[in-house]
Design a protein around this motif. Sequence first.
Motif, short mmCIF file in Angstrom:
data_model
loop_
_atom_site.label_atom_id
_atom_site.label_comp_id
_atom_site.label_asym_id
_atom_site.label_seq_id
_atom_site.Cartn_x
_atom_site.Cartn_y
_atom_site.Cartn_z
N UNK A 1 31.72 44.77 47.42
CA UNK A 1 30.35 44.28 47.24
C UNK A 1 29.47 45.24 46.44
N UNK A 2 29.66 46.54 46.60
CA UNK A 2 28.71 47.49 46.02
C UNK A 2 29.28 48.38 44.93
N UNK A 3 30.54 48.70 44.96
CA UNK A 3 31.12 49.61 43.97
C UNK A 3 31.81 48.84 42.85
N UNK A 4 32.60 47.86 43.19
CA UNK A 4 33.40 47.13 42.20
C UNK A 4 32.58 46.47 41.09
N UNK A 5 31.39 45.91 41.36
CA UNK A 5 30.65 45.30 40.25
C UNK A 5 30.30 46.27 39.12
N UNK A 6 30.25 47.56 39.42
CA UNK A 6 29.88 48.55 38.41
C UNK A 6 31.07 49.25 37.76
N UNK A 7 32.28 49.00 38.24
CA UNK A 7 33.48 49.64 37.72
C UNK A 7 34.39 48.57 37.11
N UNK A 8 34.55 48.53 35.79
CA UNK A 8 35.31 47.44 35.16
C UNK A 8 36.75 47.30 35.67
N UNK A 9 37.48 48.40 35.84
CA UNK A 9 38.87 48.29 36.27
C UNK A 9 38.95 47.78 37.71
N UNK A 10 38.09 48.31 38.55
CA UNK A 10 38.06 47.89 39.95
C UNK A 10 37.60 46.45 40.08
N UNK A 11 36.61 46.07 39.27
CA UNK A 11 36.11 44.69 39.28
C UNK A 11 37.22 43.72 38.89
N UNK A 12 38.00 44.07 37.87
CA UNK A 12 39.10 43.22 37.44
C UNK A 12 40.15 43.09 38.53
N UNK A 13 40.47 44.20 39.20
CA UNK A 13 41.47 44.16 40.27
C UNK A 13 41.00 43.30 41.43
N UNK A 14 39.74 43.46 41.84
CA UNK A 14 39.22 42.64 42.94
C UNK A 14 39.25 41.16 42.58
N UNK A 15 38.86 40.81 41.35
CA UNK A 15 38.88 39.41 40.94
C UNK A 15 40.30 38.84 40.93
N UNK A 16 41.25 39.64 40.47
CA UNK A 16 42.62 39.15 40.36
C UNK A 16 43.35 39.12 41.69
N UNK A 17 43.06 40.06 42.59
CA UNK A 17 43.88 40.20 43.79
C UNK A 17 43.15 39.96 45.11
N UNK A 18 41.92 40.40 45.22
CA UNK A 18 41.27 40.41 46.52
C UNK A 18 40.33 39.23 46.76
N UNK A 19 39.66 38.77 45.73
CA UNK A 19 38.63 37.75 45.94
C UNK A 19 39.19 36.44 46.48
N UNK A 20 40.41 36.11 46.13
CA UNK A 20 40.97 34.86 46.66
C UNK A 20 41.11 34.92 48.17
N UNK A 21 41.33 36.10 48.72
CA UNK A 21 41.44 36.25 50.18
C UNK A 21 40.07 36.48 50.82
N UNK A 22 39.22 37.25 50.15
CA UNK A 22 37.89 37.52 50.69
C UNK A 22 37.03 36.26 50.72
N UNK A 23 37.25 35.34 49.79
CA UNK A 23 36.49 34.09 49.76
C UNK A 23 36.75 33.24 51.00
N UNK A 24 37.91 33.41 51.61
CA UNK A 24 38.21 32.67 52.84
C UNK A 24 37.33 33.15 53.99
N UNK A 25 36.93 34.41 53.94
CA UNK A 25 36.04 34.97 54.96
C UNK A 25 34.61 34.58 54.65
#
Length: 63
Positions: free
Chosen positions: A20-44
């Motif tokens: 929520x707070x770090x990934x939006x400002x870090x391009x590599x981390x933001x890309x990883x979260x979008x590709x791998x984590x957001x599909x699971x976090x959206x269920x929550x």
Amino acid sequence: MRNLLVLLIVLVGGFVLVGMFVAPNQPELRTWYLANACQHLDKVSPQICDPIRKAEGTPADKT
């Protein structure tokens, strides 16, 4: 056993807060979260990845 449970809760909470707070400002981390984590976090909650999507400029999935 209680310490293990507390550790697990802290790790999950940290993972969500980084998303929520770090990934939006870090391009590599933001890309990883979008590709791998957001599909699971959206269920929550879809609001967890909203800052990442706004920073990336991609619309949220409406499923």
